[in-house]
Design a protein around this motif. Sequence first.
Motif, PDB file in Angstrom:
ATOM      1  N   GLU A 933      -0.718  25.318 -34.331  1.00 26.72           N
ATOM      2  CA  GLU A 933       0.598  24.764 -33.994  1.00 26.72           C
ATOM      3  C   GLU A 933       0.674  23.268 -34.237  1.00 26.72           C
ATOM      4  O   GLU A 933       1.714  22.761 -34.681  1.00 26.72           O
ATOM      5  N   TRP A 974       5.505  31.390 -30.601  1.00 30.48           N
ATOM      6  CA  TRP A 974       4.797  30.195 -30.170  1.00 30.48           C
ATOM      7  C   TRP A 974       3.899  30.514 -28.984  1.00 30.48           C
ATOM      8  O   TRP A 974       4.063  31.522 -28.317  1.00 30.48           O
ATOM      9  N   ASP A 980       5.047  22.789 -28.283  1.00 34.23           N
ATOM     10  CA  ASP A 980       5.271  22.320 -29.653  1.00 34.23           C
ATOM     11  C   ASP A 980       6.654  22.705 -30.168  1.00 34.23           C
ATOM     12  O   ASP A 980       7.267  21.971 -30.945  1.00 34.23           O
TER      13      ASP A 980
END
Length: 1127
Positions: A933, A974, A980
């Motif tokens: 990420e 995610w 993020d």
Amino acid sequence: MAPPGLSGRGPAPYNHGAVRAQREGTCPSQSWRLQGSAGEAYAPYNHGALRAQREGTCHSFMAPSGLSGTAPAPHNHGALRAQREGTCPSQSWRPRRSAGESICPLQSWRPERGGACEVKGGLPQYKRSRDREDGRLSLLARTAATSSRGLEAPNRDWTPLSFLGSGRAKHLLGHSRSRNYKAEFASCRLEAVPLEFGDYHPLKPITVTESKTKKVSRKGSTSSTSSSSSSSVVDPLSSVLDGTDPLSMFAATAEPAATDSSRKRRDRDENSIVGSDFEPWASKRGEILARYTTTEKLSINLFMGSEKGKAGTATSAMSEKVRTRLEELDDFEEGSQKELLNLTQQDYVNRIEELNQSLKDAWASDQKVKALKIVIQCSKLLSDTSVIQFYPSKFVLITDILDTFGKLVYERIFSMCVDNRSVLPDHFSPENVNDTAKETCLNWFFKIASIRELIPRFYVEASILKCNKFLSKMGISECLPRLTCMIRGIGDPLVSVYARAYLCRVGMEVAPHLKESLNKNFFDFLLTFKQIHGDTVQNQLVVQGVELPSYLPLYSPAMDWIFQCISYHAPEALLTEMMERCKKLGNNALLLNSVMSAFRAEFIATRSMDFIGMIKECDESGFPKHLLFRSLGLNLALADPPEGDRLQILNEAWKVITKLKNPQDYINCAEVWVEYTCKHFTKREVNTVLADVIKHMTPDRAFEDSYPQLQSIIKKVIAHFHDFSVLFSVEKFLPFLDMFQKESVRVEVCKCIMEVFIKHQQEPTKDPVILNALLHVCKTMHDSVNALTLEDEKRMLAYLINGFIKMVSFGRDFEQQLSFYVEARSMFCNLEPVLVQLIHSVNRLAMETRKVMKGNHSRKTAAFVRACVAYCFITIPSLVSIFTRLNLYLHSGQVALANQCLSQADAFFKAAISLIPEVPKMINIDGKMRLSESFLLEFLCNFFSTLLIVPDHPEHGVLFLVRELLNVIQDYTWEDNGDDKIRIYTCVLHLLSAMSQETYLYHIDKVDSNDSLYGGDSKFLAENNKLCETVMAQILEHLKTLAKDEALKRQSSLGLSFFNSILAHGDLRNNRLNQLSVNLWHLAQRHGCADTRTMVKTLEYIKRRSKQPDMGHLTELALRLPLQTRT
């Protein structure tokens, strides 16, 4: 921006009415003639012109000047017939419904048509309200629609997340701050500080001097005074350290703790008499062990110790202890031994190593007599020449044990000289040695003197020769001649010459200045040299079945060492005398070889013709002449002979070498003389030598047994021919490479060639001879890659091939350059780093084309640039690393955009967007698995910076790339405990804020970005605002989900980050946006998770900004931002 002089109508992005005429034909001269009615105005950026530009039919994005008639209205639907009819001629579809129902997709923001902005992927959908707002709507969209009390300072019952409800996000209203980038840049510039000549400068060399107070002064290169007195500039490192050098302080405190032994050892190293130019014995040891081997069975005598050897204890009387030790020695002398027979060479080496370890163990356990017995036993082995071919290696192994014993005895006596009151000085004299140490030292010499046999007595006494320093100043100088005379009693010439070699080695270590004993050893050897050809030696060789040519090389290691010791710093006259004495002896090939191996190369080179004459007179049967020429060649590779003799020397040597029938003997000599030929002659002579090598090594595939020598020849040739055009013009060079049939060896040779090319090729080349040859070499390296190839090997091969690709340049012949890259791609498809390099090279080629054309592409160069872009587009998918593909799509898209290939740039960006869902959770970075990420966040931030200047496509919606990217970000899975995704949304807000400015921060030459195309139109800004609303809703929703105990710290951090974004990009004169920022400030501090220092600095920053022009509203904001303590 709308052109000046336009009255009655505001700027509209597109003129659909002018499209039909533009679509009927294109004009290469970039003058778009509109064949429509006079009422249809020319549009600088209309749909037809954009499509023509994307398809490459027009290479200029500038509108023609001088058009008369109606002023350009970029997107005025109200004045066009198409608008009245409800159709859009710029679209490929023709509406079949009523005019009231058919709309242009680009008109979706028109409130009268009920347009809606819809974002895929589950993002909230918002309908456009009918309220028209004046000004710019962007970034942070709408703040919380609170009650009249909500605009006031919150009371203690206020909940910071109260504005995050799902229904209220739709009513957020805000403004992005108008930016004047030039003024901001000017305000951020550092103030110039004039420096006078001689003042301190941080880039000047800094001299650190240590004084008694341990202070340091930093001095400039032109000033003798310290920086503190010569300059007002404060050195940050000096201020932190307060003028104290920590390394100097550490050294000062650590110096008393240094042991005396380490200090003495360091001083001894510094004051060593023998310099680094003297080759130590340790460097010869490995070569001797590898060269002198045997397959015959060996034997060894092992001492079988009795319990009497361990009977002595600390409590026994001294007389009893002495009696016990004498009995142990008598027991050993009477033959308490065991003989091990039929040992292989490796078994023999292992036994010797066991004896060496037994010696150390016995010494550590205070069994000194046992240690002495082991040394005596090992020394006796040196009198055994039953397996004569192994004798040099046996000598090396046994003398290792003797060296260990001598070191142990010396350190034992030295330790007895040190007590609590005194320390023995570095260069001590016998007067500094106490009586106990002297007595112990004498005791050791007396024990050794009682050894009955000559050879063990000589070797053991020589091993402790250094201990004479404790007894007498003249002890060593008196002992060396006596030991030299002892060697005369050894009858076997091979055993005696190695005994002399050991004595010379010990003498060079303890007293290198005593040259007399060294010379005496040499002259004694010359007197006994004829014994080598005597009957005794000949009979021994017959018994063992050894020929004289195999026997004589056994002397070489010992004789080479003796000659090296004698010739070290010896005067020229002595060397000349020694050579003359060798010349007078008959059958002196062995001596001659040792002289050439040990004497200085300069001495040999200047007398090359004399040595060649001596070599011719030697007897061929005793010592082969090719070995003598090999030794001469080794010297000539290090030193140059007289220029007039060089060709004659080569001819004389090669006459002998080329007549050798044995391929191994031939290649051993040729390997040496190739370097001499390359060093002093041209490619013609080198080609002759290579041809002769091929002639001798090709029959019966003899080259397969001589790959190391052939590799050495290649390395020497390429080391002297740095001009590869000359190297590859050598006719026999490539046929020579063909002899490397074994793949691993062939790849190693190719790697050597490429390393030299990369190191020495200074200028890019387009020589077809070099290119074809090196392409073949690189192809050989590439084809060696398989599934079992290590990653480090792949990396090395790719580095070498990339180095070659970078050095290929056809100048202005860009088409030929691209053809080379196409060929290279087909040849090196298995190495991903090479493909990456090719993509970068092609992108650079496209930018060089743009530079040459100064941005104004012709029809030919535009087609070439599109070919470069196509090369990258079809190459990138073949790569494995997903982030490499993403970055290359982005980079190539930027190159396409810079070259005005808009449709190709869109294709790159779309490909990058479609690839994002394939990014795995974990990626391999240098052999370690890591979360992806953070890398994805870095890529997207770079991507956003590019999207700012990408113009919209006429057949897609407003900001279509941003919308597609947001859909992908929304659908991506995610990490549950990561933020993020929200950080990316924050970056999107920054992008949208920048897109709402009248003039963007940066542009690409001859590419109109959306600020020019839309001209700050309110409808475009409204669409921008809708995206902001959608993104903000996601951020606020995420902040709401973090209202848990374990996530409060993350909530505080994100809240403060969001606050900073509003502060940087939002127009805080808007009350609702102002209130939102206050709420975020309270949210960041609510649970005591915020860093107080950060909050204080942020507040100070706001107060400083409030003093700038047009920033007075921040004063009121600062008053509404209290600082809360954790309590």
